[in-house]
Motif scaffolding. Structure first.
Motif, PDB file in Angstrom:
ATOM      1  N   ASN A   1      -5.577  -3.636  -4.541  1.00 24.87           N
ATOM      2  CA  ASN A   1      -4.794  -2.435  -4.266  1.00 24.87           C
ATOM      3  C   ASN A   1      -3.535  -2.768  -3.486  1.00 24.87           C
ATOM      4  N   ASP A  52     -11.440  -8.335  -0.675  1.00 19.60           N
ATOM      5  CA  ASP A  52     -10.626  -7.376   0.097  1.00 19.60           C
ATOM      6  C   ASP A  52     -10.813  -5.956  -0.453  1.00 19.60           C
ATOM      7  N   LYS A  53      -9.648  -5.365  -0.853  1.00 17.08           N
ATOM      8  CA  LYS A  53      -9.759  -3.999  -1.406  1.00 17.08           C
ATOM      9  C   LYS A  53      -9.699  -4.038  -2.924  1.00 17.08           C
TER      10      LYS A  53
END
Ligand SMILES: O=P(O)(O)OC[C@H]1O[C@H](OP(=O)(O)OP(=O)(O)O)[C@H](O)[C@@H]1O
Ligand SMILES: NC(=O)CC[C@H](N)C(=O)O
Ligand code: SF4
Ligand SMILES: [Mg+2]
Length: 462
Positions: free
Chosen positions: A20, A192-193
């Motif tokens: 993201n 992570d995201k």
């Protein structure tokens, strides 16, 4: 390139990432592909999306040779990459993957009906830039794209037959698909995201991602900024993972469909001892992939394991094969026997597989010349007697030693004092579950295989 088609060649590796954030996605895919290099050493490629443009780089060569610093410094939100060992279409730059035409596609596997579909698409006016089966998938998706990417993928996979683990990159999505038999592996990781999709779990560790699960046979996973969703593409599916992934292709530090590749190799060695025991002084494994089964054989037999060969670690698979009378002796520069461990001993020599028999014949000879008293060969897989149509470049049947000779003839041919292969039942026992393609051992494939297979069938059309 190394050795021509004188053994089973690796397949291909795919690696994709969707974040993201605007980050170093190129470097992450580069590390991922590096960890998958064993799956294909002919060409490598990557497509990155930075929110505005796609960037593409691909060429023949290894991962470390194809990408330069400028490309790897490109930041973006998402990217997919590929390492190739060709199965349909020769080894050249145009055939390197991912393929790109506003969407990017990277494929591990092989289609068995690419010829009919290519003809059909050509009649509809589609132009082909490459001679690989993967372009059929790309063009089919493009054909249906007006209904949206998910519907297009659904319509495309309805038509293709064979094996496929595919990554697709669009401006806002990363999509992963596994064929309804799950022949080739594909797994999901969390980073992570975002998410990572990879042929093997060893590449997740390489980028610091956490393994979540394998993509199911016949499943499509769609990743976008809202997360990951799963869509079932087929009513009927079955797990038929390629058993050779465990025997030889995959890295031992990968886990595929719930089974550790390392453990499966050690257990195959243990089972091999149960089926073909003997008394000897030392168990020696053939580096690299025979080592683990040798450890298992040693554990089960209580015969000490020892290093029998030293491998030249610079012999990458890009070794240029000299067209000379020494071609057959390539193994001599790869492996050298360690006399100190061999001389005067009864040796059990364990390898994961025999395909053409060239490796084993030379190794037995080398051990005998190094002073081994007896050499007993034990192979931690059944006799390879049939070719593969699903993403492995196999020799023709007549070149498979197991298809043309009896056990005794093979023993004499390789010069061993005794020879035994693991049985198919024994292999399944060591894996401790069902659900594998065993086609190259029993000729029974999860998908109808074509009678004639010609890797260069589309080369002549272009
Ligand atoms: O019967 P053959 O046609 O000679 O092929 C069989 C050999 O090929 C493979 O090893 P390879 O040398 O490819 O690589 P490895 O070092 O990863 O084991 C396999 O592990 C056998 O050793
Ligand atoms: N080994 C593979 O998975 C190859 C993928 C595809 N069939 C190609 O030839 O590029
Ligand atoms: S035929 Fe053999 S190498 Fe090919 S997919 Fe099946 S098990 Fe794997
Ligand atoms: Mg080997």
């Amino acid at each position: 390139m190394f050795c021509g088609i004188d053994k089973f060649k690796e397949e291909c590796g795919v690696f994709g990432i969707f974040l993201n954030d605007y980050k170093d996605v190129a470097s992450l895919v580069y590390y991922g592909l590096f960890a998958l290099q064993h799956r294909g050493q002919e060409s490598a490629g990557m497509v990155i999306y930075n929110g505005k443009d796609f960037y593409i780089k691909k060429d023949v060569g290894l991962v470390g040779e194809v990408f330069d610093e400028n490309f790897l410094n490109i930041k973006g939100f998402s990217a997919i990459g590929h390492v190739r060992y060709s199965t349909t279409g020769g080894n050249k730059k145009e055939n390197a993957q991912p393929l790109f035409n506003n969407i990017a596609v990277a494929h591990n596997g092989n289609l068995v009906n690419a010829d009919v579909l290519r003809k059909f698409l050509k009649e509809e006016g589609f132009a082909f830039q490459t001679s690989i089966d993967t372009e059929v998938i790309l063009n089919l998706i493009i054909r249906y794209l007006k209904d949206g990417i998910e519907k297009a993928v659904f319509n495309a996979v309805e038509k293709i037959k064979g094996s496929y683990s595919i990554l697709i990159l669009t401006e806002d999505k990363l999509i992963g698909i596994r064929d309804p038999n799950g022949i080739r592996p594909l797994c999901i990781g969390k980073i992570d995201k975002g998410f990572v999709l990879s042929s093997e779990s060893c590449a997740l560790s390489a980028v610091g991602a956490e393994f979540i699960r394998d993509v199911e046979p016949g499943e499509m996973v769609v990743i976008n900024k809202d997360g990951l969703k799963s869509i079932k593409l087929f009513k009927e599916t079955q797990l038929r993972t390629c058993v050779f992934e465990y025997i030889y292709f995959a890295r031992p530090d990968s886990v595929i469909d719930g089974l550790s590749v390392y453990e499966s190799r050690v257990k195959a060695g243990i089972q091999l001892y149960k089926e073909a025991p003997l008394n000897a002084d030392i168990v020696v494994g053939v580096p690299d992939s025979g080592t683990f089964a040798a450890v298992g054989y040693s554990q089960a037999s209580n015969i000490p394991y020892g290093i029998g060969f030293v491998k030249n670690k610079y012999i990458g698979r890009t070794f240029i094969e000299p067209k000379s009378e020494f071609r057959d002796k390539l193994v001599l520069i790869k492996l050298n026997p360690l006399k100190e461990n061999i001389f005067g001993k009864r040796v059990v020599l364990v390898d994961d597989s025999i395909v053409r028999g060239t490796t084993m014949k030379m190794l037995v000879n080398l051990l005998k010349r190094a002073g081994a008293k007896e050499v007993h060969v034990r192979i931690a897989s059944p006799v390879v007697a049939y070719p593969c149509y699903f993403g492995i470049d196999t020799p023709y049947r007549k070149e498979l030693i197991g298809a043309t000779m009896t056990l005794d003839q093979i023993k004499d041919n390789i010069g061993a004092d005794s020879l035994a292969f693991l049985s198919i039942d024994g292999l399944l026992k060591s894996l401790n579950r069902e659900g594998f393609c065993l086609g190259c051992f029993n000729g029974l494939y999860p998908v109808c295989a074509p009678l004639n297979i010609d890797k260069f069938q589309f080369e002549r059309e272009n």
